[in-house]
Design a protein around this motif. Structure first.
Motif, PDB file in Angstrom:
ATOM      1  N   GLU A 118      81.017  26.744  90.865  1.00  0.00           N
ATOM      2  CA  GLU A 118      80.056  27.839  90.895  1.00  0.00           C
ATOM      3  C   GLU A 118      79.325  27.900  92.234  1.00  0.00           C
ATOM      4  OE1 GLU A 118      76.010  29.139  88.560  1.00  0.00           O
ATOM      5  OE2 GLU A 118      77.526  28.010  87.449  1.00  0.00           O
ATOM      6  N   LYS A 119      78.914  26.746  92.741  1.00  0.00           N
ATOM      7  CA  LYS A 119      78.201  26.679  94.021  1.00  0.00           C
ATOM      8  C   LYS A 119      79.109  27.135  95.161  1.00  0.00           C
ATOM      9  CE  LYS A 119      76.120  23.375  97.187  1.00  0.00           C
ATOM     10  NZ  LYS A 119      75.938  21.960  97.488  1.00  0.00           N
ATOM     11  N   VAL A 120      80.356  26.688  95.153  1.00  0.00           N
ATOM     12  CA  VAL A 120      81.314  27.057  96.202  1.00  0.00           C
ATOM     13  C   VAL A 120      81.570  28.558  96.178  1.00  0.00           C
ATOM     14  CG1 VAL A 120      83.691  26.777  96.982  1.00  0.00           C
ATOM     15  CG2 VAL A 120      82.380  24.779  96.281  1.00  0.00           C
ATOM     16  N   CYS A 121      81.818  29.106  94.999  1.00  0.00           N
ATOM     17  CA  CYS A 121      82.102  30.538  94.877  1.00  0.00           C
ATOM     18  C   CYS A 121      80.907  31.391  95.299  1.00  0.00           C
ATOM     19  CB  CYS A 121      82.532  30.885  93.459  1.00  0.00           C
ATOM     20  SG  CYS A 121      84.151  30.235  93.043  1.00  0.00           S
ATOM     21  N   LYS A 122      79.715  30.941  94.951  1.00  0.00           N
ATOM     22  CA  LYS A 122      78.503  31.669  95.338  1.00  0.00           C
ATOM     23  C   LYS A 122      78.342  31.669  96.860  1.00  0.00           C
ATOM     24  CE  LYS A 122      73.584  31.903  94.358  1.00  0.00           C
ATOM     25  NZ  LYS A 122      72.463  31.301  93.624  1.00  0.00           N
ATOM     26  N   ALA A 123      78.590  30.536  97.485  1.00  0.00           N
ATOM     27  CA  ALA A 123      78.473  30.441  98.940  1.00  0.00           C
ATOM     28  C   ALA A 123      79.521  31.313  99.628  1.00  0.00           C
ATOM     29  CB  ALA A 123      78.627  28.993  99.381  1.00  0.00           C
ATOM     30  N   ILE A 124      80.739  31.298  99.098  1.00  0.00           N
ATOM     31  CA  ILE A 124      81.803  32.132  99.678  1.00  0.00           C
ATOM     32  C   ILE A 124      81.451  33.607  99.536  1.00  0.00           C
ATOM     33  CG2 ILE A 124      84.217  32.836  99.423  1.00  0.00           C
ATOM     34  CD1 ILE A 124      84.836  29.901  98.702  1.00  0.00           C
ATOM     35  N   SER A 125      80.933  34.005  98.382  1.00  0.00           N
ATOM     36  CA  SER A 125      80.530  35.402  98.165  1.00  0.00           C
ATOM     37  C   SER A 125      79.440  35.822  99.139  1.00  0.00           C
ATOM     38  CB  SER A 125      80.038  35.603  96.738  1.00  0.00           C
ATOM     39  OG  SER A 125      81.070  35.433  95.830  1.00  0.00           O
ATOM     40  N   HIS A 126      78.505  34.918  99.397  1.00  0.00           N
ATOM     41  CA  HIS A 126      77.435  35.227 100.346  1.00  0.00           C
ATOM     42  C   HIS A 126      77.999  35.473 101.745  1.00  0.00           C
ATOM     43  CE1 HIS A 126      73.595  35.200 102.341  1.00  0.00           C
ATOM     44  NE2 HIS A 126      74.008  34.219 103.130  1.00  0.00           N
ATOM     45  N   VAL A 127      78.942  34.638 102.162  1.00  0.00           N
ATOM     46  CA  VAL A 127      79.544  34.808 103.489  1.00  0.00           C
ATOM     47  C   VAL A 127      80.340  36.117 103.542  1.00  0.00           C
ATOM     48  CG1 VAL A 127      81.228  33.857 105.108  1.00  0.00           C
ATOM     49  CG2 VAL A 127      79.579  32.357 104.022  1.00  0.00           C
ATOM     50  N   ILE A 128      81.075  36.417 102.492  1.00  0.00           N
ATOM     51  CA  ILE A 128      81.846  37.668 102.451  1.00  0.00           C
ATOM     52  C   ILE A 128      80.909  38.860 102.573  1.00  0.00           C
ATOM     53  CG2 ILE A 128      83.257  39.150 100.982  1.00  0.00           C
ATOM     54  CD1 ILE A 128      84.536  36.565  99.871  1.00  0.00           C
ATOM     55  N   ASP A 129      79.791  38.842 101.854  1.00  0.00           N
ATOM     56  CA  ASP A 129      78.826  39.942 101.932  1.00  0.00           C
ATOM     57  C   ASP A 129      78.243  40.081 103.333  1.00  0.00           C
ATOM     58  OD1 ASP A 129      79.223  40.500  99.266  1.00  0.00           O
ATOM     59  OD2 ASP A 129      77.419  39.426  98.585  1.00  0.00           O
ATOM     60  N   THR A 130      77.917  38.953 103.949  1.00  0.00           N
ATOM     61  CA  THR A 130      77.370  38.981 105.308  1.00  0.00           C
ATOM     62  C   THR A 130      78.374  39.575 106.287  1.00  0.00           C
ATOM     63  OG1 THR A 130      76.035  37.021 104.847  1.00  0.00           O
ATOM     64  CG2 THR A 130      76.387  37.576 107.155  1.00  0.00           C
ATOM     65  N   LEU A 131      79.630  39.135 106.194  1.00  0.00           N
ATOM     66  CA  LEU A 131      80.663  39.659 107.092  1.00  0.00           C
ATOM     67  C   LEU A 131      80.948  41.133 106.813  1.00  0.00           C
ATOM     68  CD1 LEU A 131      83.178  36.655 107.160  1.00  0.00           C
ATOM     69  CD2 LEU A 131      81.394  37.219 108.813  1.00  0.00           C
ATOM     70  N   ALA A 132      80.922  41.533 105.550  1.00  0.00           N
ATOM     71  CA  ALA A 132      81.156  42.935 105.202  1.00  0.00           C
ATOM     72  C   ALA A 132      80.031  43.822 105.743  1.00  0.00           C
ATOM     73  CB  ALA A 132      81.282  43.101 103.696  1.00  0.00           C
ATOM     74  N   ASN A 133      78.794  43.350 105.646  1.00  0.00           N
ATOM     75  CA  ASN A 133      77.671  44.111 106.200  1.00  0.00           C
ATOM     76  C   ASN A 133      77.803  44.262 107.711  1.00  0.00           C
ATOM     77  OD1 ASN A 133      76.512  44.428 103.685  1.00  0.00           O
ATOM     78  ND2 ASN A 133      75.138  42.682 103.914  1.00  0.00           N
ATOM     79  N   SER A 134      78.211  43.197 108.371  1.00  0.00           N
ATOM     80  CA  SER A 134      78.407  43.252 109.823  1.00  0.00           C
ATOM     81  C   SER A 134      79.517  44.230 110.188  1.00  0.00           C
ATOM     82  CB  SER A 134      78.767  41.881 110.368  1.00  0.00           C
ATOM     83  OG  SER A 134      77.655  41.246 110.879  1.00  0.00           O
ATOM     84  N   ALA A 135      80.608  44.170 109.443  1.00  0.00           N
ATOM     85  CA  ALA A 135      81.735  45.066 109.721  1.00  0.00           C
ATOM     86  C   ALA A 135      81.328  46.519 109.508  1.00  0.00           C
ATOM     87  CB  ALA A 135      82.921  44.711 108.831  1.00  0.00           C
ATOM     88  N   GLY A 136      80.584  46.787 108.453  1.00  0.00           N
ATOM     89  CA  GLY A 136      80.108  48.146 108.204  1.00  0.00           C
ATOM     90  C   GLY A 136      79.175  48.638 109.301  1.00  0.00           C
TER      91      GLY A 136
END
Length: 165
Positions: A118-136
């Motif tokens: 759960e902790k790993v998946c949450k951290a990965i999701s946070h990074v994906i969101d950060t990168l997606a916001n940057s890309a947008g």
């Protein structure tokens, strides 16, 4: 004739500088895209397949391109040899051609990859969101930045040509 040749060189230099800057931006966008795909796959593998981290990093290195592939390959090799995994991850994350906040997001993931699912998946999701916001954000600013860069480089080259002539 010599002034004409010099003017041509200056104008070509301006065009080359514009092209290099544009290629750097494209490389950054491609790296963001590759990392987003890789981290999505990482999250799926952690959730569904429970693939061990060194094997997962090798898979990601094969599936990515450019700087993202080099990042995952280097981290995979370091993990296989037994080096300090978080340290190597952070070091390689700092070498990625990204903005500082994106590097920081990828870098902080190193400490969160060890622990429960759960902790790993949450951290990965946070990074994906950060990168997606940057890309947008990059996509929204892209037309304006390209116009500004073209105007800057070609105006500077034109000014130098005028001064040369």
């Amino acid at each position: 004739m010599l002034k004409l040749l010099g003017s041509l060189c200056v104008a070509s230099g301006g065009a080359l500088a514009w092209y290099v800057q544009r290629a750097e931006r494209r490389r950054e966008r491609d790296t963001l895209s590759d990392l987003q795909r890789a981290f999505r796959r990482m999250g799926e593998e952690v959730r569904m397949a429970r693939t061990p981290l060194p094997a997962l990093l090798e898979i990601l290195a094969r599936d990515c391109g450019g700087p993202a592939a080099a990042f995952f390959k280097a981290v995979s090799q370091a993990a296989a040899v037994g080096e300090d995994f978080p340290g190597v991850w952070r070091e390689r994350a700092e070498a990625l051609p990204l903005r500082e906040r994106d590097k920081s997001a990828v870098s902080t993931l190193a400490g969160d990859l060890q622990g429960d699912e759960e902790k790993v998946c949450k951290a990965i999701s946070h990074v994906i969101d950060t990168l997606a916001n940057s890309a947008g954000e990059m996509e929204r600013k892209r037309p304006e930045e390209e116009k500004r860069a073209a105007a800057l480089w070609f105006s500077a080259a034109a000014l130098l040509v005028i001064l040369l002539i």
